[in-house]
Scaffold this motif. Structure first.
Motif, PDB file in Angstrom:
ATOM      1  N   GLU A 167       0.835  -1.203   0.000  1.00 37.76           N
ATOM      2  CA  GLU A 167       0.000   0.000   0.000  1.00 37.76           C
ATOM      3  C   GLU A 167       0.867   1.249   0.000  1.00 37.76           C
ATOM      4  OE1 GLU A 167      -3.301   0.395  -0.313  1.00 37.76           O
ATOM      5  OE2 GLU A 167      -3.378  -1.757  -0.675  1.00 37.76           O
ATOM      6  N   ARG A 168       1.935   1.201   0.789  1.00 29.62           N
ATOM      7  CA  ARG A 168       2.838   2.349   0.912  1.00 29.62           C
ATOM      8  C   ARG A 168       4.177   1.837   1.398  1.00 29.62           C
ATOM      9  NH1 ARG A 168       0.951   7.663   3.550  1.00 29.62           N
ATOM     10  NH2 ARG A 168       2.227   8.866   2.161  1.00 29.62           N
ATOM     11  N   THR A 169       5.256   2.289   0.738  1.00 26.95           N
ATOM     12  CA  THR A 169       6.582   1.857   1.150  1.00 26.95           C
ATOM     13  C   THR A 169       7.624   2.907   0.798  1.00 26.95           C
ATOM     14  OG1 THR A 169       8.158   0.015   1.122  1.00 26.95           O
ATOM     15  CG2 THR A 169       7.143   0.590  -0.965  1.00 26.95           C
ATOM     16  N   GLU A 170       8.681   2.940   1.551  1.00 23.98           N
ATOM     17  CA  GLU A 170       9.803   3.846   1.311  1.00 23.98           C
ATOM     18  C   GLU A 170      10.841   3.079   0.500  1.00 23.98           C
ATOM     19  OE1 GLU A 170      11.767   7.558   1.843  1.00 23.98           O
ATOM     20  OE2 GLU A 170       9.768   6.979   2.518  1.00 23.98           O
ATOM     21  N   LEU A 171      11.215   3.611  -0.666  1.00 24.04           N
ATOM     22  CA  LEU A 171      12.173   2.943  -1.538  1.00 24.04           C
ATOM     23  C   LEU A 171      13.254   3.912  -1.993  1.00 24.04           C
ATOM     24  CD1 LEU A 171       9.755   1.057  -3.980  1.00 24.04           C
ATOM     25  CD2 LEU A 171      11.074   0.042  -2.122  1.00 24.04           C
ATOM     26  N   SER A 172      14.436   3.386  -2.213  1.00 23.86           N
ATOM     27  CA  SER A 172      15.496   4.130  -2.884  1.00 23.86           C
ATOM     28  C   SER A 172      15.248   3.928  -4.377  1.00 23.86           C
ATOM     29  CB  SER A 172      16.866   3.580  -2.485  1.00 23.86           C
ATOM     30  OG  SER A 172      17.869   4.236  -3.221  1.00 23.86           O
ATOM     31  N   VAL A 173      14.977   5.017  -5.103  1.00 22.78           N
ATOM     32  CA  VAL A 173      14.611   4.907  -6.514  1.00 22.78           C
ATOM     33  C   VAL A 173      15.551   5.739  -7.379  1.00 22.78           C
ATOM     34  CG1 VAL A 173      12.177   4.476  -5.998  1.00 22.78           C
ATOM     35  CG2 VAL A 173      12.926   6.795  -6.484  1.00 22.78           C
ATOM     36  N   ILE A 174      15.698   5.300  -8.625  1.00 20.89           N
ATOM     37  CA  ILE A 174      16.394   6.102  -9.619  1.00 20.89           C
ATOM     38  C   ILE A 174      15.465   7.273  -9.911  1.00 20.89           C
ATOM     39  CG2 ILE A 174      17.282   6.146 -11.971  1.00 20.89           C
ATOM     40  CD1 ILE A 174      17.875   3.107 -11.588  1.00 20.89           C
ATOM     41  N   ALA A 175      15.986   8.481  -9.775  1.00 19.12           N
ATOM     42  CA  ALA A 175      15.167   9.685  -9.861  1.00 19.12           C
ATOM     43  C   ALA A 175      14.345   9.720 -11.153  1.00 19.12           C
ATOM     44  CB  ALA A 175      16.049  10.922  -9.767  1.00 19.12           C
ATOM     45  N   PRO A 176      13.012   9.718 -11.026  1.00 16.36           N
ATOM     46  CA  PRO A 176      12.151   9.764 -12.217  1.00 16.36           C
ATOM     47  C   PRO A 176      12.212  11.122 -12.913  1.00 16.36           C
ATOM     48  CG  PRO A 176      10.907   9.089 -10.260  1.00 16.36           C
ATOM     49  CD  PRO A 176      12.240   9.585  -9.800  1.00 16.36           C
ATOM     50  N   THR A 177      12.111  11.106 -14.241  1.00 15.61           N
ATOM     51  CA  THR A 177      11.980  12.355 -14.999  1.00 15.61           C
ATOM     52  C   THR A 177      10.515  12.568 -15.372  1.00 15.61           C
ATOM     53  OG1 THR A 177      12.471  11.228 -17.083  1.00 15.61           O
ATOM     54  CG2 THR A 177      14.320  12.255 -15.943  1.00 15.61           C
ATOM     55  N   VAL A 178       9.728  11.499 -15.289  1.00 20.94           N
ATOM     56  CA  VAL A 178       8.288  11.574 -15.535  1.00 20.94           C
ATOM     57  C   VAL A 178       7.585  11.212 -14.219  1.00 20.94           C
ATOM     58  CG1 VAL A 178       6.342  10.607 -16.824  1.00 20.94           C
ATOM     59  CG2 VAL A 178       8.561  10.874 -17.950  1.00 20.94           C
ATOM     60  N   ALA A 179       6.852  12.162 -13.667  1.00 26.08           N
ATOM     61  CA  ALA A 179       6.142  11.924 -12.411  1.00 26.08           C
ATOM     62  C   ALA A 179       4.883  11.102 -12.663  1.00 26.08           C
ATOM     63  CB  ALA A 179       5.774  13.251 -11.757  1.00 26.08           C
ATOM     64  N   ARG A 180       4.468  10.394 -11.648  1.00 26.79           N
ATOM     65  CA  ARG A 180       3.257   9.570 -11.741  1.00 26.79           C
ATOM     66  C   ARG A 180       2.055  10.416 -12.143  1.00 26.79           C
ATOM     67  NH1 ARG A 180       1.504   5.467  -6.856  1.00 26.79           N
ATOM     68  NH2 ARG A 180      -0.023   4.264  -8.015  1.00 26.79           N
ATOM     69  N   ASP A 181       1.958  11.611 -11.586  1.00 31.14           N
ATOM     70  CA  ASP A 181       0.828  12.505 -11.874  1.00 31.14           C
ATOM     71  C   ASP A 181       0.842  13.034 -13.304  1.00 31.14           C
ATOM     72  OD1 ASP A 181      -0.025  12.148  -9.274  1.00 31.14           O
ATOM     73  OD2 ASP A 181       0.956  13.969  -8.539  1.00 31.14           O
ATOM     74  N   ASP A 182       1.998  12.972 -13.967  1.00 34.34           N
ATOM     75  CA  ASP A 182       2.110  13.486 -15.334  1.00 34.34           C
ATOM     76  C   ASP A 182       1.708  12.466 -16.399  1.00 34.34           C
ATOM     77  OD1 ASP A 182       3.057  15.842 -14.253  1.00 34.34           O
ATOM     78  OD2 ASP A 182       5.168  15.334 -14.585  1.00 34.34           O
ATOM     79  N   VAL A 183       1.443  11.228 -15.986  1.00 35.08           N
ATOM     80  CA  VAL A 183       1.105  10.179 -16.944  1.00 35.08           C
ATOM     81  C   VAL A 183      -0.365  10.300 -17.336  1.00 35.08           C
ATOM     82  CG1 VAL A 183       0.949   7.675 -17.317  1.00 35.08           C
ATOM     83  CG2 VAL A 183       2.875   8.630 -16.041  1.00 35.08           C
ATOM     84  N   ASP A 184      -0.601  10.370 -18.646  1.00 37.32           N
ATOM     85  CA  ASP A 184      -1.955  10.473 -19.188  1.00 37.32           C
ATOM     86  C   ASP A 184      -2.627   9.105 -19.084  1.00 37.32           C
ATOM     87  OD1 ASP A 184      -4.191  11.405 -20.553  1.00 37.32           O
ATOM     88  OD2 ASP A 184      -3.344  10.837 -22.498  1.00 37.32           O
ATOM     89  N   SER A 185      -3.779   9.054 -18.428  1.00 40.12           N
ATOM     90  CA  SER A 185      -4.468   7.784 -18.230  1.00 40.12           C
ATOM     91  C   SER A 185      -5.967   8.001 -18.140  1.00 40.12           C
ATOM     92  CB  SER A 185      -3.965   7.124 -16.949  1.00 40.12           C
ATOM     93  OG  SER A 185      -4.656   5.931 -16.693  1.00 40.12           O
ATOM     94  N   ASP A 186      -6.712   6.983 -18.600  1.00 40.63           N
ATOM     95  CA  ASP A 186      -8.176   7.019 -18.479  1.00 40.63           C
ATOM     96  C   ASP A 186      -8.634   6.494 -17.124  1.00 40.63           C
ATOM     97  OD1 ASP A 186      -8.398   8.029 -20.995  1.00 40.63           O
ATOM     98  OD2 ASP A 186      -8.912   6.129 -21.947  1.00 40.63           O
ATOM     99  N   GLY A 187      -7.738   5.900 -16.392  1.00 37.04           N
ATOM    100  CA  GLY A 187      -8.056   5.355 -15.076  1.00 37.04           C
ATOM    101  C   GLY A 187      -6.907   5.651 -14.129  1.00 37.04           C
TER     102      GLY A 187
END
Length: 172
Positions: free
Chosen positions: A22-42
């Motif tokens: 549901e929620r977790t803290e991760l070390s991630v490769i810095a995204p250049t595309v944010a989750r909110d920027d992804v065009d989606s119908d759902g």
């Protein structure tokens, strides 16, 4: 250089299974595309894929000349068991990710290092003729997840690479 090419027969035949969180803290490769920027119908889902990135140096002894050093950035995909070359050592961040499928690593730390050593050795042999085995050292390494966004579209779901921004159709 490790000459042993290890494969674990049990893990090689097992399908990759993820751990949905549901929620977790991760070390991630810095995204250049944010989750909110992804065009989606759902909703936009997230898959976190495990990598280890090495900053490697291969030193080649050369008779009558100074040693030659070749630098590489090796990215080991710890789920698909692949080592690939990267252009730069990635920037990583600690990020809280919600509703994420975390893919487990299929390689141990030793197997991951062996994959990276084998890759550096092979890349060095392709680049220069060597009279002895090159000395391979790792200057730094980082374990990080790369995030992939799963987006719903009218013509079918797609997977979006959060770093490159490329998208591919998701097959059943």
């Amino acid at each position: 250089m490790s000459n042993a090419r290890r494969t674990d027969a049990a893990s090689a035949s097992a399908p990759a299974r993820g751990d949905r969180r549901e929620r977790t803290e991760l070390s991630v490769i810095a995204p250049t595309v944010a989750r909110d920027d992804v065009d989606s119908d759902g909703r936009v889902g997230v898959v976190a894929y495990p990598y280890r990135v090495y900053d490697a140096v291969a030193t080649i002894d050369r008779p009558l000349l100074s040693d030659r050093e070749l630098e590489y950035v090796v990215t080991v995909d710890r789920s698909r068991r692949l080592a690939v070359r990267a252009d730069t050592f990635p920037e990583t961040t600690e990020q809280t990710v919600e509703d994420v499928l975390v893919i487990p690593s299929e390689l141990s730390d030793e197997q991951t290092r062996a994959k990276a050593e084998d890759a550096v050795f092979n890349w060095t042999l392709r680049k220069v003729a060597v009279s002895s085995t090159p000395d391979i050292r790792f200057e730094q390494s980082v374990d990080a997840y790369k995030l992939f966004w799963i987006a719903s579209r009218p013509d079918g779901d797609v997977i979006v690479d959060s770093v490159r921004g490329t998208e591919s159709p998701l097959e059943d």
